[in-house]
Design a protein around this motif. Structure first.
Motif, PDB file in Angstrom:
ATOM      1  N   VAL A  51      22.702  16.141  15.987  1.00 43.46           N
ATOM      2  CA  VAL A  51      21.699  15.089  16.117  1.00 43.46           C
ATOM      3  C   VAL A  51      20.581  15.524  17.071  1.00 43.46           C
ATOM      4  O   VAL A  51      20.749  16.417  17.897  1.00 43.46           O
ATOM      5  CB  VAL A  51      22.314  13.759  16.627  1.00 43.46           C
ATOM      6  CG1 VAL A  51      23.323  13.222  15.628  1.00 43.46           C
ATOM      7  CG2 VAL A  51      22.945  13.945  18.005  1.00 43.46           C
ATOM      8  N   CYS A  52      19.431  14.886  16.954  1.00 39.49           N
ATOM      9  CA  CYS A  52      18.310  15.132  17.854  1.00 39.49           C
ATOM     10  C   CYS A  52      18.678  14.665  19.268  1.00 39.49           C
ATOM     11  O   CYS A  52      19.158  13.545  19.434  1.00 39.49           O
ATOM     12  CB  CYS A  52      17.085  14.368  17.340  1.00 39.49           C
ATOM     13  SG  CYS A  52      15.684  14.393  18.466  1.00 39.49           S
ATOM     14  N   PRO A  53      18.459  15.515  20.298  1.00 43.16           N
ATOM     15  CA  PRO A  53      18.808  15.111  21.670  1.00 43.16           C
ATOM     16  C   PRO A  53      17.913  13.995  22.202  1.00 43.16           C
ATOM     17  O   PRO A  53      18.244  13.364  23.196  1.00 43.16           O
ATOM     18  CB  PRO A  53      18.638  16.401  22.479  1.00 43.16           C
ATOM     19  CG  PRO A  53      17.741  17.266  21.663  1.00 43.16           C
ATOM     20  CD  PRO A  53      17.969  16.891  20.223  1.00 43.16           C
ATOM     21  N   TRP A  54      16.768  13.745  21.565  1.00 43.90           N
ATOM     22  CA  TRP A  54      15.825  12.734  22.047  1.00 43.90           C
ATOM     23  C   TRP A  54      16.088  11.378  21.400  1.00 43.90           C
ATOM     24  O   TRP A  54      16.194  10.381  22.075  1.00 43.90           O
ATOM     25  CB  TRP A  54      14.385  13.165  21.762  1.00 43.90           C
ATOM     26  CG  TRP A  54      14.044  14.477  22.386  1.00 43.90           C
ATOM     27  CD1 TRP A  54      14.046  15.706  21.761  1.00 43.90           C
ATOM     28  CD2 TRP A  54      13.688  14.734  23.745  1.00 43.90           C
ATOM     29  NE1 TRP A  54      13.706  16.681  22.657  1.00 43.90           N
ATOM     30  CE2 TRP A  54      13.479  16.122  23.873  1.00 43.90           C
ATOM     31  CE3 TRP A  54      13.527  13.906  24.859  1.00 43.90           C
ATOM     32  CZ2 TRP A  54      13.125  16.703  25.089  1.00 43.90           C
ATOM     33  CZ3 TRP A  54      13.160  14.489  26.064  1.00 43.90           C
ATOM     34  CH2 TRP A  54      12.963  15.868  26.170  1.00 43.90           C
ATOM     35  N   CYS A  55      16.163  11.359  20.061  1.00 40.62           N
ATOM     36  CA  CYS A  55      16.279  10.067  19.364  1.00 40.62           C
ATOM     37  C   CYS A  55      17.627   9.905  18.670  1.00 40.62           C
ATOM     38  O   CYS A  55      17.895   8.879  18.070  1.00 40.62           O
ATOM     39  CB  CYS A  55      15.137   9.905  18.361  1.00 40.62           C
ATOM     40  SG  CYS A  55      15.169  11.095  16.998  1.00 40.62           S
ATOM     41  N   HIS A  56      18.485  10.938  18.750  1.00 41.44           N
ATOM     42  CA  HIS A  56      19.843  10.890  18.199  1.00 41.44           C
ATOM     43  C   HIS A  56      19.892  10.652  16.696  1.00 41.44           C
ATOM     44  O   HIS A  56      20.845  10.089  16.171  1.00 41.44           O
ATOM     45  CB  HIS A  56      20.690   9.854  18.946  1.00 41.44           C
ATOM     46  CG  HIS A  56      20.795  10.134  20.415  1.00 41.44           C
ATOM     47  ND1 HIS A  56      21.564  11.146  20.923  1.00 41.44           N
ATOM     48  CD2 HIS A  56      20.169   9.562  21.474  1.00 41.44           C
ATOM     49  CE1 HIS A  56      21.421  11.158  22.250  1.00 41.44           C
ATOM     50  NE2 HIS A  56      20.573  10.222  22.605  1.00 41.44           N
ATOM     51  N   ARG A  76      11.202  21.187  14.783  1.00 36.93           N
ATOM     52  CA  ARG A  76      10.654  19.891  15.167  1.00 36.93           C
ATOM     53  C   ARG A  76      11.450  18.764  14.498  1.00 36.93           C
ATOM     54  O   ARG A  76      11.799  18.843  13.335  1.00 36.93           O
ATOM     55  CB  ARG A  76       9.195  19.830  14.706  1.00 36.93           C
ATOM     56  CG  ARG A  76       8.397  18.741  15.360  1.00 36.93           C
ATOM     57  CD  ARG A  76       6.931  18.955  15.092  1.00 36.93           C
ATOM     58  NE  ARG A  76       6.408  20.085  15.859  1.00 36.93           N
ATOM     59  CZ  ARG A  76       5.951  19.997  17.124  1.00 36.93           C
ATOM     60  NH1 ARG A  76       5.943  18.840  17.731  1.00 36.93           N
ATOM     61  NH2 ARG A  76       5.499  21.052  17.745  1.00 36.93           N
ATOM     62  N   CYS A  77      11.724  17.720  15.255  1.00 35.56           N
ATOM     63  CA  CYS A  77      12.442  16.573  14.713  1.00 35.56           C
ATOM     64  C   CYS A  77      11.518  15.786  13.785  1.00 35.56           C
ATOM     65  O   CYS A  77      10.383  15.485  14.158  1.00 35.56           O
ATOM     66  CB  CYS A  77      12.917  15.680  15.854  1.00 35.56           C
ATOM     67  SG  CYS A  77      13.673  14.134  15.303  1.00 35.56           S
ATOM     68  N   SER A  78      12.008  15.464  12.572  1.00 37.97           N
ATOM     69  CA  SER A  78      11.163  14.755  11.614  1.00 37.97           C
ATOM     70  C   SER A  78      11.060  13.271  11.959  1.00 37.97           C
ATOM     71  O   SER A  78      10.230  12.557  11.424  1.00 37.97           O
ATOM     72  CB  SER A  78      11.713  14.932  10.197  1.00 37.97           C
ATOM     73  OG  SER A  78      13.012  14.384  10.117  1.00 37.97           O
ATOM     74  N   ASN A  79      11.898  12.817  12.869  1.00 39.30           N
ATOM     75  CA  ASN A  79      11.869  11.398  13.230  1.00 39.30           C
ATOM     76  C   ASN A  79      10.960  11.126  14.425  1.00 39.30           C
ATOM     77  O   ASN A  79      10.088  10.267  14.367  1.00 39.30           O
ATOM     78  CB  ASN A  79      13.298  10.920  13.529  1.00 39.30           C
ATOM     79  CG  ASN A  79      13.351   9.416  13.728  1.00 39.30           C
ATOM     80  OD1 ASN A  79      12.919   8.654  12.859  1.00 39.30           O
ATOM     81  ND2 ASN A  79      13.853   8.986  14.864  1.00 39.30           N
ATOM     82  N   CYS A  80      11.158  11.872  15.527  1.00 41.22           N
ATOM     83  CA  CYS A  80      10.376  11.611  16.736  1.00 41.22           C
ATOM     84  C   CYS A  80       9.307  12.671  16.984  1.00 41.22           C
ATOM     85  O   CYS A  80       8.442  12.495  17.828  1.00 41.22           O
ATOM     86  CB  CYS A  80      11.294  11.471  17.948  1.00 41.22           C
ATOM     87  SG  CYS A  80      12.180  12.981  18.373  1.00 41.22           S
ATOM     88  N   GLY A  81       9.372  13.803  16.261  1.00 42.29           N
ATOM     89  CA  GLY A  81       8.332  14.823  16.360  1.00 42.29           C
ATOM     90  C   GLY A  81       8.456  15.747  17.551  1.00 42.29           C
ATOM     91  O   GLY A  81       7.592  16.582  17.783  1.00 42.29           O
TER      92      GLY A  81
HETATM   93 ZN   LIG Z   1      14.173  13.098  17.271  1.00 42.30          ZN
END
Ligand SMILES: [Zn+2]
Length: 74
Positions: A16-21, A2-7
Motif C-alpha cells: 500500500v501507499c505509505p501516505w494514503c494507504h 508515483r501513487c495514482s491516488n495521492c500523487g
Molecule cells: Zn498515495
C-alpha cells in the motif's frame, strides 16, 4: 514511482501507499509493464541498428507500456 491516488513519490516495494494507504498493485503492474516494454524496445532497437536506436527503443517501449497498461485498467 508515483501513487495514482495521492500523487506522491512512493517506494516500489510494499502493498500500500505509505501516505494514503491505497492498494498500489495496479501502479506496480503499470510500472512493471512499462519496464518490460522498455526492455523489449531496447533489444529490438539494438537488433535493428545498435546503441543509438536501442535508447530510442527503450524510450518508446516504456511510453507504449504505460499507455497500454493504463488502457487495460479503467
Ligand atoms: Zn498515495
Amino acid at each position: 514511482m508515483r501513487c495514482s491516488n495521492c500523487g506522491k513519490d512512493i517506494p516500489f516495494t510494499g502493498k500500500v501507499c505509505p501516505w494514503c494507504h491505497t492498494d498500489k498493485s495496479g501502479d506496480q503492474q503499470k510500472y512493471a509493464l512499462g519496464f518490460v516494454f522498455g526492455m523489449g524496445g531496447g533489444v529490438l532497437g539494438w537488433a535493428i541498428h545498435g546503441f543509438g536506436i536501442a535508447l530510442i527503443g527503450v524510450f518508446v517501449g516504456t511510453i507504449f507500456g504505460f499507455v497500454a497498461s493504463s488502457r487495460t485498467q479503467s
